[in-house]
Design a protein around this motif. Structure first.
Motif: not given
Length: 518
Positions: A261-276
């Motif tokens: 699971v490539d978690l590096r993508v979490m730091g791009k765009g708004t994915l990190g916030v969207t997961t909340i």
């Protein structure tokens, strides 16, 4: 030039994929109306029977983010066929289970098979149509994913009320066998499918850490209250194991060159916030669908069929809402207005849903269910759309898989939270109610006289009434806590980037990614 199936072949492919997807979707909701019957038949408490729901969700959490990797490694057709077979065999053993933990184990296995069915079915349907007709493919699949959960509770109610509860699992067997046969005969392999296995490195350590972390965390959440939390050596040990597993998984996926699971993508765009937001959406969806059937059957005296029907009518609203939302997003509309409105509706559902009493009828619950369905309908697709905002089309599948994993994890957390919260609030409400039962209280005297005087039978009836009311108040508190979660995330909307209008190529790429990872 690519060729696409037509006529009868295309119809069979669509029917095969839709039947497998609906089978999986029905199974996620059909169980909820049977929890009381399963608990009684297996000698389990309602708190323990929740493992039937959460074990399936945990398996989904583990398998969903790995679906794209597994399909690439084994070949999509092979992986899809194997998943159908696993799901079908596990369904049989679920129906044959004679103890709670036997059922829980097979539900986990069923979740491993079911985790691939939804996303892979969608990608198969998507590939059966040329690019200019893929809007039709999306519409066909959207109808399936709405109708499956809609009719699941009703089908479950009819089966449980007229037959043995085990039949809610056994009905999967003929559908699974037919889907497997049709897959063998009509689902074609993609070019080069399964031939790159020797070029793919399997991240075994990442898979193990994910399983250990998620499994340990869920056990702690489920059993923490009954085991007195950190006064228990078992809970303390598993908490440490959960922390090591989850931290180790994150570290592994961020440092290895071939992450599962490539978690590096979490730091791009708004994915990190969207997961909340997706995590809280999972809490709202799963918690409500777990608590409501248990509450109305234990407290309001609903039959399983009545429970299913009370969920059916408002859920049909989603059949009309989802395509509308999908069309607006495809046309380039910002997902933020949908997300904000959906959150507000879920807040309203939580606090309005906490106002009912033990005499509420099906139609009195209808407005609350309508708020819930509208809220979830306005959140699902926009959150998926927002998850890929700012990412490249190549990063879409992994981002959507992570977003779906977080939503399932939120659902598993929500069911565990509901169990623990009901237990805590029940003790408090019972204490408050009993404090009013003092000698000389005119209302107590009047109630006892109505029961035939101060006899042992009257006191027993009074105790049962207190228990019933304490549980009812506890379930209503659970709806309110769902509203609180959505209230807390509402201010975070400002952290979501306004989505720029995408080109036709980017929209098509996003649709393809959703087909692979939804």
């Amino acid at each position: 030039m690519a060729s696409y199936p037509t006529g009868f072949n295309r119809a069979i492919i669509v029917a095969t994929a839709i039947s497998a997807a609906i089978m999986e979707l029905i199974d996620t909701t059909i169980v909820n109306v049977a929890l009381n019957e399963m608990a009684g038949a297996l000698g389990a408490t309602i708190e323990d029977i929740a493992w039937v729901v959460t074990s399936y969700a945990i398996a989904n959490v583990i398998i969903i983010p790995m679906t794209s990797f597994l399909a690439e490694y084994f070949g999509r057709k092979n992986y899809y066929l194997t998943s159908i077979i696993i799901f079908t065999i596990a369904s049989y053993f679920c129906g044959q289970a004679t103890s709670l933990w036997e059922l829980v184990v097979w539900r986990f296995v069923q979740g491993v098979g079911g985790g691939a069915l939804l996303s892979t079915s969608q990608s198969i349907i998507f590939d059966a149509f040329p690019p200019e007709k893929r809007g039709i493919a999306s519409g066909i699949f959207a109808m399936g994913i709405i109708l499956g959960p809609t009719f699941g509770p009703v089908l479950g109610g009819v089966i449980v009320e007229n037959y043995h509860w085990s039949n809610i699992f056994l009905v999967n067997i003929p559908v699974g066998i037919l889907a497997a046969i049709l897959t063998i005969l009509f689902i074609a392999k993609k070019e080069g499918e399964g031939t790159r296995k020797h070029l793919i490195t399997i991240d075994y350590l990442g898979i193990i850490l994910l399983m250990v972390g998620v499994g340990s965390l869920q056990f702690v959440l489920e059993k923490g209250e009954s085991e007195d939390w950190f006064d228990s050596r078992l809970i303390t040990s598993l908490s440490l194991l959960a922390a090591v597993g989850m931290i180790g998984f994150i570290w592994r996926e961020l440092t290895t060159s071939h992450p599962v699971v490539d978690l590096r993508v979490m730091g791009k765009g708004t994915l990190g916030v969207t997961t909340i937001f997706s995590f809280v959406a999972g809490i709202g969806l799963f918690t409500a669908m777990f608590v409501y059937p248990v509450m109305v059957q234990r407290i309001n005296g609903y039959t399983p069929t009545m429970t299913g029907l009370s969920l059916l009518w408002p859920t049909l609203i989603g059949v009309f809402m989802m395509p509308i939302v999908g069309r607006r997003l495809s046309a380039g509309a910002s997902p933020l207005p949908f997300i904000i409105t959906g959150i507000c509706l879920m807040i309203a559902f939580g606090f309005y849903g906490g106002t009912f009493n033990a005499d509420a009828s099906q139609w009195q619950f209808f407005p609350a269910h309508m708020l819930r369905v509208l809220g979830i309908s306005l959140l699902q697709l926009p959150l998926t759309n927002q998850a890929v905002a700012g990412l490249t089309p190549k990063e879409y599948p992994n981002a959507i898989a992570i977003n779906n994993m977080i939503r399932q994890l939120g659902g598993a957390f929500g069911v565990a939270l509901a169990n623990n919260f009901v237990a805590i609030r029940y003790a408090q409400h019972r204490s408050d109610l009993v404090s009013n039962l003092y000698p000389g209280n005119p209302l107590l005297t009047e109630r006892l006289n109505a029961m035939g005087g101060a006899t042992m039978r009257a006191y027993r009836m009074l105790e049962l009434a207190v228990d019933k009311q304490a549980y009812m108040l506890s379930y209503l508190d659970t709806f309110r806590i769902v509203g609180v979660f959505f209230l807390l995330i509402l201010p975070l909307v400002v952290m979501l980037r306004q989505k720029k209008k995408k080109s036709a190529e980017e929209i098509a790429a996003a649709a393809a990614a959703m087909a692979e990872a939804h």
